[in-house]
Design an enzyme around this catalytic site. Structure first.
Site, short mmCIF file in Angstrom:
data_model
loop_
_atom_site.label_atom_id
_atom_site.label_comp_id
_atom_site.label_asym_id
_atom_site.label_seq_id
_atom_site.Cartn_x
_atom_site.Cartn_y
_atom_site.Cartn_z
N SER A 422 0.90 -1.19 -0.04
CA SER A 422 0.22 -0.20 0.11
C SER A 422 1.23 1.35 0.00
CB SER A 422 -1.32 -0.18 1.18
OG SER A 422 -0.33 0.36 2.31
N HIS A 443 -2.28 -2.76 -5.73
CA HIS A 443 -2.73 -1.93 -4.46
C HIS A 443 -4.77 -2.62 -4.21
CE1 HIS A 443 -3.37 1.07 -1.40
NE2 HIS A 443 -3.60 -0.48 -0.91
N GLU A 455 -5.27 0.46 -7.67
CA GLU A 455 -4.42 1.43 -7.92
C GLU A 455 -3.33 0.70 -8.69
OE1 GLU A 455 -3.84 4.94 -5.43
OE2 GLU A 455 -3.51 3.76 -4.14
N ASN A 493 -3.29 6.51 -0.63
CA ASN A 493 -2.82 6.60 0.92
C ASN A 493 -1.54 8.15 1.10
OD1 ASN A 493 -3.76 4.77 1.51
ND2 ASN A 493 -2.08 3.44 1.46
#
Ligand code: 3H9
Length: 712
Positions: A422, A443, A455, A493
């Site tokens: 991540s 991800h 992702e 993130n």
């Protein structure tokens, strides 16, 4: 004299087959009813109506679509003087003297279904799909759908107002119905095997001279049902604006005759089409469809077919990812050396599918098929012939590199090796292999079998075939695949860290976790940043922080202190909040507030009592927007719309605000820039306006704004 003229290259064509005129929509890819298409169809209708040799008219589509509805581009572009719309078609059919039959093969959505509902009869192939999805665009059907669908379904299903409920539910959910249920409900008169147009021509010839206008059907909607419906949808300012309007429009089908009902419907439609929630939804519709368009990628590179996949790690994430493949019909092996973990993984898979059967979402047979699609193995040899392997182990660079080195040796040449990291550097992970060009980040978001975001992280050596295959795979897995560059935390993130940073600084300055979470929830998120930390795990964030690049401004110690106390969040019953056993509702915890006050004191911060919800929302959202702008400038995100999609599908950003970057435009990106410049002076050096934010402020917005004129 005809009102319309055929345009030179008409997006509709007509041919007469033994007294039946067949009008075919030919506007690829989905036969959207653009001004030009509607104009061409209208011309065909008028021609057929004045032709004595034509006894009935069949309307159909081409290329496996009836019609995807009104051209959504037109909502943003605004009206064209004299431009025809699906409303003109519906009106022409309504006043027409001939018999109309819709021959539906593939989707008939929105204005497409409204066109079909204006016809006297509807025949569908097994591929037919009918729906009024306007609500998903923050709209209501605007070409008679709210007036005709309830009339039709109430007439076909009169028991206990069942038809009224069906119509309401179908329009409020916006989900299309397949051919069989559509026939069962009475939307389709007949289901046809074979050539639906040929059958419709025969049918039309037999019915020629008859009329079956839905507009003449009568309907009564009991007021308590209306009140109940209003009570079941979200409040107007929380994404329910169009839903309440839809119920109002449908009520008009009961209170008013058809002529007045469609006038009310269109008044409401026009109000909605220029409303912010609808413009946000339209923005997201197109942003989603942009995702696969990657500048600079050779158009002729074909994706590889993934016939066999494998996942390393039988934890919750690994088994969740495995189920995503199983759901898409791709056999997948899960590898884990820990027998207890394997047992837990097997149970997770079996329980998940059993729960879906129990809820009626899956048949026993389908569930069995999916469980059988997931196998558990203990050694790398067993996955040697996989086309793609996804690593889903512990978030540690050392561990991941070890796994990739082993995979590189064991798995066949040319296979893609993906990491579900991540945050971590894909290039460094790839350096553990001899095939960095085949290494990519995939991800998934937890729970992987539910969350729609994926992702796709491009390393510096990832080759085009691997990227194209990954993006195609995202589609096959029914995920929103967003391409990201390789930066710590990627798009989602990376933005999240700044959002959480600001929320935590607000704690140190005087706010409480509950106050912040409530403010963010009132903005429209399903949960605030601290309930989210408790759900994801404070231990997870703590470990990520250990690998994060160092920054030269103050770092909050609050979550570290919670970590040291073993307060990992929901899983330990306490984190920023406390949780009663078996419950998920966050409860205020005075111990946490004491820790926060101690931290404020340690940092020499005088706690303020004047922090408002507005300040909380602005600081958290502006942090998102500024980092979003930074990622655009760094080439990590391709488009502001990609970031909006990431935050919509990965983090619960309210759709009616359109995503953080779109929202920034709606409130004035210059205001955000000016405020950040001010905060840099008053709040500290962590507030540095990103160059792309400055550029957007000077230009006026991140993306071009839609026209807000009236819709004709
Ligand atoms: C309406 O009808 C209002 C009326 O009630 C009243 C009016 C007065 N317009 O999704 P895909 C494009 S509101 C323009 O990848 P799929 C799409 O952008 C409308 N363009 O394919 C994409 O373009 P590109 C109500 C449209 O096979 C390409 O088609 N209708 C439209 O996975 C392929 O799309 C809806 O809300 C459109 N209406 O799915 C239906 N639809 O290739 C919205 C699609 O350049 N559409 N495009 O990126 C859908 O749900 C899906 O696109 C559909 C096809 C199921 C049709």
């Amino acid at each position: 004299m005809l009102e319309t003229e055929a345009p030179p290259k008409a997006p509709a064509r007509g041919e007469t087959r033994d007294g039946v005129r067949v009008i075919t929509l030919t506007n690829p890819p989905v036969n959207a009813l653009s001004f030009a298409t509607a104009g061409a169809v209208l011309h065909e209708i008028e021609t057929a109506e004045t032709d004595d040799a034509v006894r009935a008219i069949v309307i159909t589509g081409s290329n496996g679509f009836f019609s995807g509805g009104a051209d959504i581009n037109a909502f943003a572009a605004g009206p064209v003087p004299g431009g025809k719309t699906v409303r003109d078609l519906v009106a022409a059919i309504e006043k027409g003297a001939k018999t109309y039959v819709a021959a539906i093969d593939g989707p008939a959505l929105g204005g497409g279904l409204e066109l079909a509902l204006a016809c006297d009869y509807r025949l569908g192939s097994a591929n037919a799909k009918v729906g009024l999805p306007e609500i998903l665009l923050g709209l209501i059907p605007g070409a008679g759908g709210t007036q005709r669908l309830p009339r039709l379904l109430a007439t076909k299903n009169p028991m206990n107002f069942g038809g009224v409920q069906m119509a309401l539910q179908m329009m409020l959910e916006g989900k299309p119905k397949d051919a069989k249920p559509a026939k069962g409900m009475g939307i389709l008169d007949e289901l046809v095997e074979g050539d639906v147009v040929a059958h419709a021509v025969e049918f039309a010839r037999a019915k020629a001279g008859t009329k079956n206008r839905i507009s003449e059907m009568k309907i009564k909607i009991p007021p308590p049902m209306v009140a109940l419906a209003h009570g079941m949808v979200p409040p107007e300012d929380k994404g329910g604006f169009a839903a309440h309007k839809l119920i109002d429009a449908m009520e008009a089908a009961s209170d008013l005759d058809y002529k007045h009902g469609i006038a009310r419907e269109f008044r409401i439609f026009k109000e909605l089409v220029t409303s912010l929630p609808s413009q946000s939804a339209v923005h997201l519709f197109f942003a989603e469809r942009e995702l696969g368009k990657i500048p600079g990628l050779a158009q002729d590179t074909k994706p590889k077919t993934i016939e066999k996949a494998a996942v390393v790690g039988a934890g919750t994430m690994g088994t969740g990812i495995a189920m995503v493949f199983a759901n898409a019909g791709i056999p997948v092996s899960v590898i884990d050396v820990n027998p207890e973990q394997v047992e837990r993984g097997k149970k997770n898979v079996a329980d998940t599918y059993a729960a879906q059967v129990k809820k009626g979402r899956l048949t026993e047979d389908k569930a069995k098929e999916r469980v059988e699609n997931v196998s558990f193995v203990g050694a790398y040899d067993a996955i040697a012939d996989s086309d793609l392997v996804i690593e889903a182990v512990f978030e540690s660079m050392a561990v991941k590199k070890e796994v990739f080195a082993a995979l590189d040796k064991a798995v066949k040449k040319g296979a893609i090796l993906a990491s579900n990291t991540s945050t971590l550097d894909i290039d460094e992970i790839a350096s553990a292999t001899t095939r960095p060009e085949k290494v990519v980040g995939l991800h998934f978001f937890a729970p992987a079998n539910i969350m729609q975001l994926l992702e796709v992280v491009r390393g510096s050596k990832t080759d085009v075939e691997t990227l194209v295959t990954s993006m195609a795979l995202a589609k096959k897995l029914k995920k929103k695949g967003v391409l990201s560059g390789n930066a710590f935390g990627f798009i989602g993130n990376r933005m999240l860290f700044d959002y959480v940073r600001e929320a935590t600084f607000l704690l140190e300055e005087g706010a409480t976790p509950m106050q912040i979470d409530n403010a963010i929830k009132s903005f429209g998120f399903p949960m605030g940043p601290f309930a989210m930390s408790d759900l994801s795990g404070i231990d997870v964030f703590y470990k990520i922080a250990q690998e994060a690049p160092k920054v030269d401004y103050r770092q909050s110690e609050i979550s570290h202190r919670l970590y040291e106390l073993g307060r990992y969040g929901q899983k330990t019953g306490s984190g920023f909040f406390t949780y009663e056993p078996g419950k998920r509702e966050p409860k205020r915890d005075e111990d946490v507030e004491r820790i926060i006050a101690e931290e404020s004191k340690r940092l020499g911060i005088t706690r303020r009592t004047d922090i408002t919800d507005e300040e909380i929302v602005n600081r958290c959202m502006f942090a998102l927007v500024n980092q979003g702008a930074q990622l655009l400038g760094d080439g990590i995100a391709l488009r502001p719309g990609d970031e909006d999609v990431v935050w919509l599908f990965g983090y619960g950003f309210p759709w009616y605000h359109g995503g953080p970057m779109w929202w920034a435009d709606t409130i004035g990106v210059k205001n955000i820039y000016d405020q950040i410049v001010e905060w840099q002076k008053t709040l500290g050096k962590h507030w540095v306006p990103a160059p792309k934010l400055k550029e957007a402020a000077e230009r006026g917005s991140f993306a071009p704004r839609p026209n807000t004129g009236a819709f004709n």
